[in-house]
Design a protein around this motif. Structure first.
Motif, PDB file in Angstrom:
ATOM      1  N   VAL A   1      -7.024 -11.365  -3.187  1.00  6.64           N
ATOM      2  CA  VAL A   1      -6.789 -10.023  -3.722  1.00  6.64           C
ATOM      3  C   VAL A   1      -6.534  -9.058  -2.571  1.00  6.64           C
ATOM      4  O   VAL A   1      -7.313  -9.006  -1.620  1.00  6.64           O
ATOM      5  CB  VAL A   1      -8.031  -9.531  -4.518  1.00  6.64           C
ATOM      6  CG1 VAL A   1      -7.725  -8.198  -5.186  1.00  6.64           C
ATOM      7  CG2 VAL A   1      -8.466 -10.563  -5.538  1.00  6.64           C
ATOM      8  N   ASN A   2      -5.416  -8.310  -2.647  1.00  3.35           N
ATOM      9  CA  ASN A   2      -5.213  -7.202  -1.716  1.00  3.35           C
ATOM     10  C   ASN A   2      -6.009  -6.039  -2.281  1.00  3.35           C
ATOM     11  O   ASN A   2      -5.522  -5.251  -3.085  1.00  3.35           O
ATOM     12  CB  ASN A   2      -3.736  -6.858  -1.596  1.00  3.35           C
ATOM     13  CG  ASN A   2      -2.936  -8.025  -1.027  1.00  3.35           C
ATOM     14  OD1 ASN A   2      -3.488  -8.863  -0.305  1.00  3.35           O
ATOM     15  ND2 ASN A   2      -1.667  -8.095  -1.343  1.00  3.35           N
ATOM     16  N   ALA A   3      -7.279  -5.948  -1.863  1.00  6.34           N
ATOM     17  CA  ALA A   3      -8.246  -5.114  -2.582  1.00  6.34           C
ATOM     18  C   ALA A   3      -8.387  -3.713  -2.002  1.00  6.34           C
ATOM     19  O   ALA A   3      -8.525  -2.744  -2.733  1.00  6.34           O
ATOM     20  CB  ALA A   3      -9.608  -5.814  -2.585  1.00  6.34           C
ATOM     21  N   HIS A   4      -8.365  -3.612  -0.664  1.00  7.76           N
ATOM     22  CA  HIS A   4      -8.625  -2.316  -0.043  1.00  7.76           C
ATOM     23  C   HIS A   4      -7.633  -2.040   1.087  1.00  7.76           C
ATOM     24  O   HIS A   4      -7.053  -2.965   1.657  1.00  7.76           O
ATOM     25  CB  HIS A   4     -10.052  -2.274   0.517  1.00  7.76           C
ATOM     26  CG  HIS A   4     -11.109  -2.166  -0.546  1.00  7.76           C
ATOM     27  ND1 HIS A   4     -11.508  -0.968  -1.080  1.00  7.76           N
ATOM     28  CD2 HIS A   4     -11.822  -3.120  -1.197  1.00  7.76           C
ATOM     29  CE1 HIS A   4     -12.438  -1.186  -2.001  1.00  7.76           C
ATOM     30  NE2 HIS A   4     -12.637  -2.487  -2.086  1.00  7.76           N
ATOM     31  N   ALA A   5      -7.487  -0.738   1.420  1.00 15.70           N
ATOM     32  CA  ALA A   5      -6.554  -0.334   2.461  1.00 15.70           C
ATOM     33  C   ALA A   5      -7.195  -0.367   3.854  1.00 15.70           C
ATOM     34  O   ALA A   5      -6.507  -0.197   4.857  1.00 15.70           O
ATOM     35  CB  ALA A   5      -6.028   1.070   2.168  1.00 15.70           C
TER      36      ALA A   5
ATOM     37  N   VAL B   1      -0.723   1.818   5.231  1.00 10.74           N
ATOM     38  CA  VAL B   1      -1.952   1.049   5.460  1.00 10.74           C
ATOM     39  C   VAL B   1      -1.921   0.553   6.909  1.00 10.74           C
ATOM     40  O   VAL B   1      -0.866   0.553   7.542  1.00 10.74           O
ATOM     41  CB  VAL B   1      -2.066  -0.133   4.466  1.00 10.74           C
ATOM     42  CG1 VAL B   1      -2.192   0.365   3.036  1.00 10.74           C
ATOM     43  CG2 VAL B   1      -0.898  -1.093   4.608  1.00 10.74           C
TER      44      VAL B   1
ATOM     45  N   PHE C   1      -2.917  -4.193 -10.063  1.00  8.75           N
ATOM     46  CA  PHE C   1      -3.941  -3.244 -10.540  1.00  8.75           C
ATOM     47  C   PHE C   1      -3.702  -1.884  -9.888  1.00  8.75           C
ATOM     48  O   PHE C   1      -3.038  -1.786  -8.862  1.00  8.75           O
ATOM     49  CB  PHE C   1      -5.358  -3.771 -10.268  1.00  8.75           C
ATOM     50  CG  PHE C   1      -5.754  -3.816  -8.806  1.00  8.75           C
ATOM     51  CD1 PHE C   1      -6.363  -2.737  -8.192  1.00  8.75           C
ATOM     52  CD2 PHE C   1      -5.521  -4.968  -8.045  1.00  8.75           C
ATOM     53  CE1 PHE C   1      -6.735  -2.789  -6.846  1.00  8.75           C
ATOM     54  CE2 PHE C   1      -5.888  -5.024  -6.705  1.00  8.75           C
ATOM     55  CZ  PHE C   1      -6.489  -3.930  -6.107  1.00  8.75           C
TER      56      PHE C   1
ATOM     57  N   ARG D   1     -14.647  -0.476  -5.743  1.00 10.66           N
ATOM     58  CA  ARG D   1     -13.959  -1.058  -6.904  1.00 10.66           C
ATOM     59  C   ARG D   1     -14.905  -2.026  -7.615  1.00 10.66           C
ATOM     60  O   ARG D   1     -15.711  -2.710  -6.987  1.00 10.66           O
ATOM     61  CB  ARG D   1     -12.693  -1.796  -6.467  1.00 10.66           C
ATOM     62  CG  ARG D   1     -11.712  -0.938  -5.663  1.00 10.66           C
ATOM     63  CD  ARG D   1     -10.364  -1.639  -5.551  1.00 10.66           C
ATOM     64  NE  ARG D   1      -9.525  -1.098  -4.499  1.00 10.66           N
ATOM     65  CZ  ARG D   1      -8.737  -0.024  -4.622  1.00 10.66           C
ATOM     66  NH1 ARG D   1      -8.704   0.652  -5.753  1.00 10.66           N
ATOM     67  NH2 ARG D   1      -8.001   0.388  -3.603  1.00 10.66           N
TER      68      ARG D   1
ATOM     69  N   PRO E   1      -3.014  -2.230  -1.260  1.00 12.72           N
ATOM     70  CA  PRO E   1      -3.872  -2.770  -2.314  1.00 12.72           C
ATOM     71  C   PRO E   1      -3.166  -2.732  -3.668  1.00 12.72           C
ATOM     72  O   PRO E   1      -2.341  -1.859  -3.907  1.00 12.72           O
ATOM     73  CB  PRO E   1      -5.076  -1.822  -2.320  1.00 12.72           C
ATOM     74  CG  PRO E   1      -5.017  -1.074  -1.046  1.00 12.72           C
ATOM     75  CD  PRO E   1      -3.597  -1.034  -0.624  1.00 12.72           C
ATOM     76  N   GLY E   2      -3.510  -3.680  -4.529  1.00 12.04           N
ATOM     77  CA  GLY E   2      -2.934  -3.644  -5.871  1.00 12.04           C
ATOM     78  C   GLY E   2      -2.485  -4.988  -6.397  1.00 12.04           C
ATOM     79  O   GLY E   2      -1.964  -5.062  -7.504  1.00 12.04           O
ATOM     80  N   LEU E   3      -2.664  -6.068  -5.626  1.00 10.70           N
ATOM     81  CA  LEU E   3      -2.164  -7.363  -6.079  1.00 10.70           C
ATOM     82  C   LEU E   3      -3.284  -8.404  -6.115  1.00 10.70           C
ATOM     83  O   LEU E   3      -4.045  -8.551  -5.156  1.00 10.70           O
ATOM     84  CB  LEU E   3      -1.051  -7.843  -5.145  1.00 10.70           C
ATOM     85  CG  LEU E   3      -0.413  -9.197  -5.510  1.00 10.70           C
ATOM     86  CD1 LEU E   3       0.374  -9.101  -6.814  1.00 10.70           C
ATOM     87  CD2 LEU E   3       0.488  -9.685  -4.380  1.00 10.70           C
ATOM     88  N   ILE E   4      -3.359  -9.119  -7.234  1.00 11.82           N
ATOM     89  CA  ILE E   4      -4.280 -10.250  -7.364  1.00 11.82           C
ATOM     90  C   ILE E   4      -3.433 -11.510  -7.516  1.00 11.82           C
ATOM     91  O   ILE E   4      -2.531 -11.544  -8.350  1.00 11.82           O
ATOM     92  CB  ILE E   4      -5.188 -10.100  -8.611  1.00 11.82           C
ATOM     93  CG1 ILE E   4      -6.007  -8.812  -8.531  1.00 11.82           C
ATOM     94  CG2 ILE E   4      -6.104 -11.318  -8.763  1.00 11.82           C
ATOM     95  CD1 ILE E   4      -6.761  -8.488  -9.818  1.00 11.82           C
TER      96      ILE E   4
ATOM     97  N   THR F   1      -2.522  -5.160   7.158  1.00  8.40           N
ATOM     98  CA  THR F   1      -3.135  -4.974   5.839  1.00  8.40           C
ATOM     99  C   THR F   1      -2.019  -4.803   4.806  1.00  8.40           C
ATOM    100  O   THR F   1      -0.997  -4.182   5.093  1.00  8.40           O
ATOM    101  CB  THR F   1      -4.052  -3.730   5.850  1.00  8.40           C
ATOM    102  OG1 THR F   1      -5.167  -3.993   6.686  1.00  8.40           O
ATOM    103  CG2 THR F   1      -4.551  -3.370   4.460  1.00  8.40           C
TER     104      THR F   1
END
Lengths: 336, 395
Positions: free
Chosen positions: A250-254, B210, B235, A279, B217-220, B214
């Protein structure tokens, strides 16, 4: 999904350290303990569930018998074992274990520190209670110390020192679902992202090594045989512990992730990072295919705060608590 | 924590100090400005500015001093570091009074705190340092001897820091953040640029590029047991992020990409602080940390003694000494600031404990002597207002 509740004030602001918030529910007394590290002090608050009573305690990182010596604390964490709960505090000098209310220090383990500082800093970081009677603590050298904890008293012994990591240990976690079916019951992480999966016992057994990708794994959790790992890249990865199979990325955080937590009963996952965001995710196991999925549920932004600690306050994930660098409060969120 | 933090702290704070002093020295050189407060401000000529800058940079990059600095060690206490910068600021013919020095130090520390907090990745602290080093090289570009001294340190920084893994940089960053913890002094240039809010906290954007390495953010992504990608889910990331910029150069020459650590001052953007806005709460915390007994105090002061002993010091009382620089608009404001400054924010004199080591004692004594500069000054310079004129006469 969640709304903000009244904050808890703490005596000192939180330092920027991984997993810098710990929560312990004392159900019989309808109390919750919170700990936050500030430089060389652990701030401890005991909050009654009705929100009417808060009592504060501060623990200094003092070596016994050396009155003037203080050192920076790296982490404080509660360890819940079968017969007792302990509060473990790790610093540049060593490891302190207290009764869970912080009243009595029951054990002190000194780290070997060189007379003159070396390039490689010396500290202990990464704390986890494992199974019935073990507490494991990571060291900057990569070593993992295993302490055998008696059901009462201070006769704590160092039972094993394991050298599977070659970089500083960042975090470790034991299986949180309470399931006895899982073979693996401890995961440890280090500064280059390598993960080790262990089976506890009189002799700890290494089950698997999951290689990293040259990026610190700052926070790690183990739930129903799945390793959940948060990295400096802001990513979260889900691995099957014993095989090392990657189930999700998951690209979860910046920014750097500082804290992960799991509510074991509901499978809710909390992630918090330097990007000021917390989150909430939902993990689901599919036993037939032996796979795990992750879905995003909720975001909370703590404006202008690099978050360093986030923890659920109960096993269902009904409420969670957050703190951040330079912040002198613990912010609480509750499900609406 | 990290024993490699001190060189970066010193070089970046030093770099910020040079920016501020350069801006003040240039501002005081403007005839229109001078005309307005002719009685209070000395007319600096370009030559003096260069001399001050050169002297301070020479001291800052003194070989022996840096040798000590680069040894693995814990950070100095706040007081000890402040003393180092007091000495550094007075390494030339320029003099700052207590209020101006306090203000200079507040500005330096808040600027570097901002840079440490905002740098996208921990490793980017090195790019911030390189921005400072690039600017320092530019200050001394016409003086080859000093330039080579700076270049040597530059080389050392590159060799020592570029191979470090990301986790070590995070440890350095965390060590610096503990050093700067609970400092919430408001700085006008930051308030105007809306990077600091009125409570003294820095603004953390949830938009823009970013960090390098990195993903937005936003992809699963979900994978099967044999590594095939099964599904991709998006997301809402709650921000407005864009893809990372290219990575800045970690070589001695090159584009750092980040603007953090570059000179943000100019004659039209003067330096200011708002001390009154410091929340009472935060100063109490600062005090608590400062008063904690420091086990390293003795070793630290011994080291300081060695360092200071190694510095070439321009003794005050030279024929051409006595230029005073004011970090405030007027002398009256400066005096006011000194009086109104909260006690918690004042930096007292360090109590230097005697040690058994005779050599150290001698060195300490020497330093102590050098610290008491005010005593060496001519009596005419002591009364406020007359001092500059008297010094001018002395030239």
């Amino acid at each position: 999904m969640y709304h903000k509740e009244k904050s808890i004030q703490i005596k000192n602001s939180a330092s920027a350290l991984y997993n810098n918030l710990c929560v312990l529910r004392i159900a019989p007394r309808r109390l919750t303990y919170f700990t936050v590290v500030h430089a060389n002090v652990v701030n401890m608050v005991s909050a009654s569930w009705d929100g009417l009573n808060y009592s504060h305690r501060q623990l200094q990182s003092k070596e016994p018998n050396v009155a003037t010596s203080t050192s920076l604390i790296m982490q404080a964490a509660f360890c819940v074992l079968t017969s007792r709960d302990l509060l473990v505090v790790t610093s540049q000098k060593g490891i302190q274990m207290y009764e869970s209310d912080g009243s009595i220090m029951v054990y002190w383990h000194a780290l070997e520190t060189p007379e003159t500082p070396t390039e490689q800093a010396v500290f202990a970081r990464g704390i986890s209670g494992v199974w019935e009677n073990y507490i494991c603590v990571g060291v900057s050298s990569g070593a993992m110390l295993v302490f055998d904890i008696p059901s009462k008293g201070s006769n704590i012994t160092l039972s094993e020192v394991l050298h599977e990591h070659s970089e500083s240990i960042t975090d470790m976690a034991s299986e949180c679902s309470g399931s006895q079916e899982c073979i693996a019951n401890l995961v440890t992480a280090d500064d280059v992202g390598n993960l080790c999966v262990w089976k506890s016992g009189e002799e700890f057994q290494l089950l698997n090594k999951i290689p990293g990708f040259d990026m610190s794994c700052s926070s790690v959790k183990l739930w129903k045989g799945t390793v959940v790992a948060g990295y400096g890249t802001g990513q979260i990865r889900l691995y099957e512990a014993v095989t090392g199979i990657l189930h999700a990325e998951v690209n979860a955080h910046a920014r750097w992730i500082y804290s992960l937590d799991i509510a074991p009963f509901s499978g809710l996952l909390l992630s918090a990072a330097e990007d000021s965001l917390v989150r909430v995710w939902h993990l689901t196991m599919t036993p037939e295919t032996n796979s795990v999925e992750i879905a995003h549920l909720h975001n909370e932004c703590v404006t202008d705060t690099q978050i360093c600690g986030a923890k659920f306050c109960d096993g269902d994930g009904y409420a969670f608590a957050v703190t951040g660098y330079d912040l002198s409060e613990i912010i609480r969120y509750v499900q609406s | 924590m990290s024993s490699r933090t001190l060189p970066l702290l010193f070089i970046n704070l030093g770099g910020e100090m040079l920016y501020i002093l350069d801006q003040r020295l240039r501002a005081q050189n403007i005839p229109a400005d001078k005309a307005k407060k002719v009685s209070t401000v000395a007319a600096w000529i370009e030559e003096d500015r260069k001399r001050v800058m050169n002297d301070i940079i020479t001291t800052m990059f003194n070989k022996k001093f840096l040798e000590e600095l680069f040894k693995p060690q814990e950070l100095y206490s706040k007081k000890a570091l402040r003393t180092v910068f007091d000495r550094l600021a007075h390494a030339s013919i320029m003099r700052l009074n207590q209020a101006s020095m306090d203000k200079l130090y507040d500005l330096m520390t808040m600027a570097f705190k901002y840079q440490v907090l905002l740098c996208p990745r921990p490793k980017d602290i090195l790019l911030v340092s390189f921005n400072h080093m690039d600017a320092i090289k530019d200050f001394v570009k016409d003086t080859p001897s000093i330039l080579s001294q700076v270049d040597e340190t530059y080389q050392q920084l590159v060799e020592m820091y570029t191979p470090l893994p990301s986790g070590e940089f995070q440890l350095i960053r965390q060590t610096l953040l503990i050093f700067f913890q609970d400092m919430h002094i408001r700085v006008s240039i930051f308030l105007k640029d809306k990077v600091q809010s009125s409570n003294g906290r820095f603004v953390l954007p949830t938009c823009g590029p970013v960090p390098h390495g990195t993903q937005v953010p936003g992809l699963i992504r979900i994978f099967s047991c044999n590594g095939e990608e099964l599904t991709r889910l998006q997301f809402n990331n709650g921000g407005n992020y864009t893809a990372a910029l290219r990575e800045g150069s970690f070589e001695i020459f090159g584009d750092r990409v980040t603007k953090l650590g570059t000179n943000m001052y100019s004659v039209s953007r003067p330096v200011e602080t708002h001390m009154s806005g410091t929340s009472k709460n935060s100063t109490q915390h600062t005090k608590q940390v400062n008063t904690a007994p420091n086990p390293l105090a003795k070793e630290e002061l011994n080291l300081l003694a060695r360092l200071m002993g190694g510095l070439e010091v321009q003794k005050p009382g030279n024929a051409d000494s006595g230029f005073r620089v004011n970090l405030f608009a007027t002398d009256e404001e400066e005096e006011e600031a000194l009086i109104s400054r909260p006690d918690e924010l004042s930096y007292g004199v360090i109590n230097i404990q005697a040690t058994k080591d005779q050599q150290t004692n001698a060195e300490l004594a020497k330093i102590m002597g050098e610290f008491s500069e005010s005593g060496d000054q001519s009596p005419s310079a002591s009364s406020k207002g007359d001092d500059l004129l008297a010094m001018m006469d002395g030239l």
